[in-house]
Write an enzyme that holds these catalytic residues in place. Structure first.
Site, short mmCIF file in Angstrom:
data_model
loop_
_atom_site.label_atom_id
_atom_site.label_comp_id
_atom_site.label_asym_id
_atom_site.label_seq_id
_atom_site.Cartn_x
_atom_site.Cartn_y
_atom_site.Cartn_z
CG ASN A 171 -1.68 -1.32 1.36
OD1 ASN A 171 -1.48 -2.03 2.34
ND2 ASN A 171 -2.46 -1.68 0.35
CB ILE A 222 0.50 6.68 1.62
CG1 ILE A 222 1.94 6.83 2.10
CG2 ILE A 222 -0.30 5.85 2.62
CD1 ILE A 222 2.09 7.76 3.26
CB CYS A 223 -2.99 3.13 -1.30
SG CYS A 223 -4.70 2.68 -1.56
CG LEU A 224 -4.70 5.44 5.29
CD1 LEU A 224 -4.86 3.99 5.74
CD2 LEU A 224 -3.82 6.18 6.29
#
Lengths: 184, 110
Positions: free
Chosen positions: A107, A114-116
């Site tokens: 992620n 960032i993949c959040l």
């Protein structure tokens, strides 16, 4: 009995005096900075034990770094630095976060993107940013990227996710290699 | 108030029963303090966007000295916010930030 109406009347009466003086002196302080004063102290009071926040300039609460040292899982023994920038339009827009430490993670890209979900400005479902969220939520989210929110099914670094799917032991080794080289 | 305030009420009740039957009073309740809570009759009294009470002016209006113009908006989901806070948010996402339902204004006022 107390009613809303009587409270409003009382407030109106008391307001005229303090309104002009108080707001003049605070006018230059942005909404973001006012929100951050509260949020930063709340954040520092509830920081997860694996996290450390540092403010290079104490007058700029909108710019700080977070170090996450996971105490379990693939990333244990690493120390990962994040840079958090809170835009002027906060809290209508989410903080901007980058990972400064090179990492092999499904992620987080090797460039630090960032993949959040909660950091997503425009999301169709309810998981994206909302002004009801605070810095505490952001920090807990980043901290959880190494545990509960570690997600191989919806990767940003597709190579890392496929690597994990192919050979979990080899994935673990590469993660620890990266930790040795970049995250100490 | 400390934690020890509730049990004595129960105990003294038992004691009075036993004192009737046996006359053997172990202890009696001399004093107790009742505690009451109250809140405004709205579902959320703090604006979840700027975190100021909805009955006060929002952060923006306080900063710009527009306290008098700051009103409250209620959605059909019954969540309330400052109207100025909410109108900024719905430009981006037309949902209630608390329950994620589509945002439909039910009422604006104070």
């Amino acid at each position: 009995m107390l009613t809303l109406a009587s409270k409003l009347k009382r407030d109106d009466g008391g307001k005229t005096g303090r309104a002009s003086g108080a707001s003049d002196s605070t006018h230059r302080v942005s909404i973001r900075d006012r929100l951050l004063t509260k949020e930063v102290s709340e954040l520092e009071a509830h920081l997860p034990s694996t996290c450390k926040a540092s403010f290079p300039d104490e007058d700029k609460l909108h710019h700080f770094q977070l170090a996450v040292s996971p105490d379990e899982g693939y990333y244990q023994s690493g120390r990962f630095q994040f840079e958090i920038d809170v835009p002027e339009a906060y809290n209508m827009v989410p903080p901007k976060v980058r990972c400064l430490t090179r990492i092999w993670h499904p992620n987080i890209t090797e460039n630090g993107e960032i993949c959040l979900s909660l950091l997503r400005e425009h999301s169709i479902d309810g998981t994206g940013w909302a002004p009801t969220r605070t810095l505490k939520d952001v920090v807990w989210g980043l901290n959880s990227l190494f545990t509960d929110l570690l997600n191989f099914d919806d990767p940003l670094n597709i190579d890392a996710a496929e690597h994990h799917l192919r050979d979990k032991e080899d994935f673990r080794n590469k993660v620890q290699d990266y930790v040795k080289h970049y995250a100490r | 108030m400390d934690d020890g305030d509730e049990p004595p009420i129960v105990l003294s009740h038992n004691t009075s029963l036993s004192s009737k039957s046996g006359g053997d009073k172990m202890f009696s309740l001399k004093k107790w303090n009742a505690v009451a809570m109250w809140s405004w009759d709205v579902e959320c009294d703090t604006c979840a966007i700027c975190r100021v009470q909805v009955m006060d002016a929002c952060l923006r209006c306080q900063a710009e000295n527009k306290q008098e113009d700051c009103v409250v908006v209620w959605g059909e989901c019954n969540h309330s916010f400052h109207n100025c806070c909410m109108s900024l948010w719905v430009k981006q996402n037309n949902r209630c930030p608390l329950c994620q339902q589509d945002w439909v204004v039910q009422r604006i006022g104070k």
